[in-house]
Design an enzyme around this catalytic site. Structure first.
Site, PDB file in Angstrom:
ATOM      1  CG  ASP A  13     -13.360   0.065   2.812  1.00 38.88           C
ATOM      2  OD1 ASP A  13     -13.270  -1.149   3.068  1.00 38.88           O
ATOM      3  OD2 ASP A  13     -12.721   0.622   1.891  1.00 38.88           O
ATOM      4  NE  ARG A  92     -11.677  12.728  -0.940  1.00 37.99           N
ATOM      5  CZ  ARG A  92     -12.650  11.859  -1.080  1.00 37.99           C
ATOM      6  NH1 ARG A  92     -13.706  11.914  -0.309  1.00 37.99           N
ATOM      7  NH2 ARG A  92     -12.580  10.918  -1.994  1.00 37.99           N
ATOM      8  CG  ASP A 121      -8.901  11.182  -1.010  1.00 33.26           C
ATOM      9  OD1 ASP A 121      -8.591  12.309  -1.456  1.00 33.26           O
ATOM     10  OD2 ASP A 121      -9.443  10.299  -1.689  1.00 33.26           O
ATOM     11  CB  SER A 173     -10.796   2.446  -6.439  1.00 27.25           C
ATOM     12  OG  SER A 173     -10.918   3.607  -5.671  1.00 27.25           O
TER      13      SER A 173
END
Ligand code: ARG
Length: 398
Positions: A13, A92, A121, A173
């Site tokens: 990605d 994050r 996120d 994931s």
């Protein structure tokens, strides 16, 4: 050309994001990767990002900062979101903070990330930008581009002669850092499906864990662990890693949760946080000894609130700072040692002691040393139950 700082992992990605940002936004791309203890060698990303079309790639080892400024405050607060110890959610704000800082340093006008439009996120990263650099533009290519499948992304990359990650994609994931692993997607999307053994990254299954229990001892100062079995003083990274290994070997720290995402949907996530699980449990054990009843009661209210704000991306907020004030002050008393026994997926506190203990043996004991004033209880109960007597009288129970 104007510049954008891209949060870059080297995966498919974020690799595709590089040419996409150049072609569609006319921006020079500076990639940024952070080491939060995910256990991956990041140095190859430098060359890889440049081959993919980035101006350069900045790599920072943020592990120490992550522990001291993010994990430890969360530990002091006993923060959790429905039991989840927030590994991803705590990482994050640190990544977001660095993205904004680098954007300033490099004179960039935008930051970009590879989050999808339905996750937490994106909310967290963009909340950091809102709180710390509201003038920066935020670009989320995955929300904008038309590509839907991995195959389309691979084709997009190949057409541009861009190296695509050769590694076989995991059926899940994963998000990994020092504080834990988050595992979702694939067969886990059915909340009734038992998590297959291969989804776990760090922990042994309890059935295969050692047949002998193991006892670890954690020493706390100011509400955070400072030693494990008398070792690792001054090295919290080593402490957490060692405890991840020991507790993981015993199958401790697995979670199977259905949680309420910030964006409104329910999702099923598997977590592994062996060290976090043990530290949280030991911490609570020591608080029982060192904190007053009132402080503990307030803590039970504030801990989930703290967890919620972390989960929802409000790390950089007045509320988080105010709560840290409460916890910094009350946790100053949380010093001492706790013994935790690990055995086949379970952990339990089996002993605790503190120089600042509020436990008074003379008052608690049923033995000869008992100094509690038994007679005083009579008058106490008389007043304590006064309102109940009034209620009974009013109901005609007299
Ligand atoms: N549900 C977790 C959170 O919102 C983790 C999200 C990322 N998970 C993943 N498996 N990639 O913090």
């Amino acid at each position: 050309m104007a510049k954008v700082i891209l949060a870059y992992s080297g995966g498919l990605d974020t690799s595709v994001c590089i040419p996409w940002l150049k072609e569609n936004k006319g921006l020079d791309v500076i990639a940024f990767s952070a080491d939060l203890g995910q256990g991956e060698e990041l140095s190859p990303l430098k060359e890889k990002a440049v081959k993919t079309g980035a101006e350069k790639c900045i790599i920072l080892d943020l592990r120490k900062t992550f522990v001291e400024e993010f994990i430890w405050p969360a530990v002091r607060a006993g923060a959790h979101y429905g039991g989840y110890l927030l590994a991803t959610a705590l990482g994050r704000p640190l990544i977001g903070r660095e993205l904004c800082r680098i954007a300033r340093e490099e004179g960039a006008t935008a930051i970009a990330h590879g989050c999808t439009g339905k996750g937490n996120d994106q909310v967290r990263l963009e909340s950091v930008a809102a709180a710390r650099a509201p003038d920066l533009k935020v670009i989320a290519p995955l929300r904008e581009w038309e590509m839907k499948t991995r195959e389309e992304e691979i084709e997009y990359a190949q057409k541009r002669g861009i190296p695509v990650p050769v590694t076989k994609k995991s059926p899940y994931s994963l998000d990994v850092n020092l504080w834990g692993v988050s595992i979702e997607a694939g067969v886990l999307e059915d909340p009734m499906v038992t998590p297959p053994d291969d989804c776990y990254q760090w922990t042994t299954s309890p059935e295969k864990a050692p047949d002998e229990p193991e006892v670890v001892e954690l020493t706390f100062a100011g509400g955070v662990p400072v030693m494990l079995n008398g070792a690792h003083e001054g090295d919290p990274l080593a402490l957490i890693s060692a405890l991840n290994e020991i507790a993981g070997r015993h199958g401790v720290g697995r979670y199977d949760l259905v949680e309420d995402r910030t964006v409104g949907i329910k999702s099923r996530e598997i977590y592994e946080a062996p060290a976090g699980f043990v530290i949280d449990m030991a911490h609570k054990g020591l608080e029982g000894l060192t904190l007053s009843k009132d402080v503990r009661a307030m803590q039970r209210v504030l801990a989930p609130r703290y967890g919620e704000l972390v989960y929802n991306g409000f790390w950089f907020s007045d509320l988080r700072e105010a709560l840290d004030g409460f916890f910094k002050s009350s946790q100053a008393r949380v010093n001492g040692r706790v013994k935790v026994q690990l055995y086949k997926g379970g952990a339990r506190v089996i002993g605790r002691e503190s120089d600042q203990s509020l436990y008074n043996l003379a008052l608690a004991s049923y033995g000869e040393e008992d100094a509690f004033d038994h007679k005083a209880a009579e008058g106490f109960i008389k007043l304590w139950t006064l309102p109940l007597r009034a209620e009974a009288r009013a109901r005609g129970e007299a």
